[in-house]
Scaffold this active site. Sequence first.
Site, PDB file in Angstrom:
ATOM      1  N   LYS A   9     -39.905   6.851   8.320  1.00  0.00           N
ATOM      2  CA  LYS A   9     -39.150   5.711   8.472  1.00  0.00           C
ATOM      3  C   LYS A   9     -39.740   4.567   9.478  1.00  0.00           C
ATOM      4  CE  LYS A   9     -35.062   8.300   6.673  1.00  0.00           C
ATOM      5  NZ  LYS A   9     -33.679   8.680   6.888  1.00  0.00           N
ATOM      6  N   TYR A  49     -32.619   5.525  -2.851  1.00  0.00           N
ATOM      7  CA  TYR A  49     -31.298   6.016  -2.318  1.00  0.00           C
ATOM      8  C   TYR A  49     -30.015   5.720  -3.088  1.00  0.00           C
ATOM      9  CZ  TYR A  49     -33.047   7.182   2.525  1.00  0.00           C
ATOM     10  OH  TYR A  49     -33.674   7.741   3.454  1.00  0.00           O
ATOM     11  N   ARG A  85     -37.900  20.447   4.989  1.00  0.00           N
ATOM     12  CA  ARG A  85     -36.611  19.940   5.521  1.00  0.00           C
ATOM     13  C   ARG A  85     -36.220  20.816   6.347  1.00  0.00           C
ATOM     14  NH1 ARG A  85     -33.184  15.995   3.027  1.00  0.00           N
ATOM     15  NH2 ARG A  85     -31.423  17.160   3.195  1.00  0.00           N
ATOM     16  N   ARG A 102     -36.414  15.553  13.891  1.00  0.00           N
ATOM     17  CA  ARG A 102     -35.182  14.900  14.238  1.00  0.00           C
ATOM     18  C   ARG A 102     -34.713  15.399  15.765  1.00  0.00           C
ATOM     19  NH1 ARG A 102     -32.808  14.749   8.362  1.00  0.00           N
ATOM     20  NH2 ARG A 102     -33.679  12.795   7.462  1.00  0.00           N
ATOM     21  N   ASN A 112     -33.225   8.015  11.923  1.00  0.00           N
ATOM     22  CA  ASN A 112     -33.388   9.721  12.249  1.00  0.00           C
ATOM     23  C   ASN A 112     -34.952   9.931  11.659  1.00  0.00           C
ATOM     24  OD1 ASN A 112     -32.966   9.285   9.480  1.00  0.00           O
ATOM     25  ND2 ASN A 112     -31.379  10.856   9.219  1.00  0.00           N
ATOM     26  N   HIS A 115     -37.885  11.091   6.206  1.00  0.00           N
ATOM     27  CA  HIS A 115     -36.906  11.500   5.090  1.00  0.00           C
ATOM     28  C   HIS A 115     -37.922  12.639   4.440  1.00  0.00           C
ATOM     29  CE1 HIS A 115     -35.507  11.408   0.871  1.00  0.00           C
ATOM     30  NE2 HIS A 115     -36.822  11.409   0.772  1.00  0.00           N
ATOM     31  N   GLU A 126     -39.258  11.147  -6.504  1.00  0.00           N
ATOM     32  CA  GLU A 126     -39.593  10.435  -5.223  1.00  0.00           C
ATOM     33  C   GLU A 126     -41.110  10.336  -5.238  1.00  0.00           C
ATOM     34  OE1 GLU A 126     -37.605  12.470  -2.103  1.00  0.00           O
ATOM     35  OE2 GLU A 126     -35.691  11.809  -2.790  1.00  0.00           O
TER      36      GLU A 126
HETATM   37  P1  RTP Z   1     -32.883  11.475   4.081  1.00  0.00           P
HETATM   38  O1  RTP Z   1     -32.322  11.337   2.615  1.00  0.00           O
HETATM   39  O2  RTP Z   1     -32.913  10.249   4.543  1.00  0.00           O
HETATM   40  O3  RTP Z   1     -33.904  12.364   4.052  1.00  0.00           O
HETATM   41  O4  RTP Z   1     -31.800  12.265   4.912  1.00  0.00           O
HETATM   42  P2  RTP Z   1     -30.780  13.397   4.524  1.00  0.00           P
HETATM   43  O5  RTP Z   1     -31.348  13.806   3.377  1.00  0.00           O
HETATM   44  O6  RTP Z   1     -30.904  14.359   5.746  1.00  0.00           O
HETATM   45  O7  RTP Z   1     -29.410  12.868   4.513  1.00  0.00           O
HETATM   46  P3  RTP Z   1     -28.804  12.090   3.341  1.00  0.00           P
HETATM   47  O8  RTP Z   1     -27.265  12.642   3.125  1.00  0.00           O
HETATM   48  O9  RTP Z   1     -29.515  11.866   2.044  1.00  0.00           O
HETATM   49  O10 RTP Z   1     -28.404  10.512   3.748  1.00  0.00           O
HETATM   50  C1  RTP Z   1     -29.538   9.368   3.735  1.00  0.00           C
HETATM   51  C2  RTP Z   1     -29.395   8.837   5.141  1.00  0.00           C
HETATM   52  O11 RTP Z   1     -28.280   7.985   5.229  1.00  0.00           O
HETATM   53  C3  RTP Z   1     -28.059   8.104   6.355  1.00  0.00           C
HETATM   54  N1  RTP Z   1     -26.625   8.365   6.623  1.00  0.00           N
HETATM   55  N2  RTP Z   1     -25.631   7.910   7.371  1.00  0.00           N
HETATM   56  N3  RTP Z   1     -23.297   7.126   8.630  1.00  0.00           N
HETATM   57  C4  RTP Z   1     -23.305   8.037   7.788  1.00  0.00           C
HETATM   58  O12 RTP Z   1     -22.411   9.059   7.936  1.00  0.00           O
HETATM   59  C5  RTP Z   1     -24.523   8.534   7.362  1.00  0.00           C
HETATM   60  N4  RTP Z   1     -24.759   9.687   6.429  1.00  0.00           N
HETATM   61  C6  RTP Z   1     -26.020   9.406   6.107  1.00  0.00           C
HETATM   62  C7  RTP Z   1     -28.985   8.831   7.344  1.00  0.00           C
HETATM   63  O13 RTP Z   1     -29.942   8.057   7.946  1.00  0.00           O
HETATM   64  C8  RTP Z   1     -29.555   9.545   6.436  1.00  0.00           C
HETATM   65  O14 RTP Z   1     -30.871  10.145   6.637  1.00  0.00           O
HETATM   66 MG    MG Z   2     -31.395  12.933   1.241  1.00  0.00          MG
END
Ligand code: RTP
Ligand code: MG
Length: 145
Positions: A9, A49, A85, A102, A112, A115, A126
């Site tokens: 990112k 997203y 992951r 991370r 973080n 992705h 993707e």
């Molecule tokens: P990513 O898609 O970026 O790989 O991250 P991830 O699967 O670990 O998490 P995901 O639930 O898909 O969330 C995407 C990104 O959104 C931000 N986020 N902020 N404020 C909050 O509660 C919150 N929850 C998620 C994070 O930056 C996350 O990477």
């Molecule tokens: Mg995600």
Amino acid sequence: MERSFVMVKPDGVKRGLASSIMARFEAKGYRICGAKLMQMSEDLAKTHYAEHKERPFFGELVSFITSGPVFAMVLEGEGVIEEARKMIGKTDPKEAAPGTIRGDYAILKSENIIHGSDSPESAEREISLFFSSEEIIEQSSAANV
Ligand code: RTP
Ligand code: MG
């Protein structure tokens, strides 16, 4: 062979971590079959997203991910989706174990570093969202032994 989409990112690129992160995946044994530095458009960010579009943090997420260049990669290897992951660690860096990307490089959930696709369906979606078929290079596994 299984493929995943992984993307450093804007915070990771700005901090000069793209090559160190790519090196971790190469050292693990995954092949890099596509890689590029790119500036995501707002449209691409919203599509990427889309699963989060109703969440309160969606606007911030889109502005953060478009705030600077990202380094996008397609990785190939057995079990790469789930294993990448694991190497990335939990979404909130405070909960991510030391030794994960991370856990080692980030503090904030909103910044973080990286992705990674979370399922075979996300990986396929993707990869085709970010890469054209000409940008993905087939490598024989023999070249990587
Ligand atoms: P990513 O898609 O970026 O790989 O991250 P991830 O699967 O670990 O998490 P995901 O639930 O898909 O969330 C995407 C990104 O959104 C931000 N986020 N902020 N404020 C909050 O509660 C919150 N929850 C998620 C994070 O930056 C996350 O990477
Ligand atoms: Mg995600």
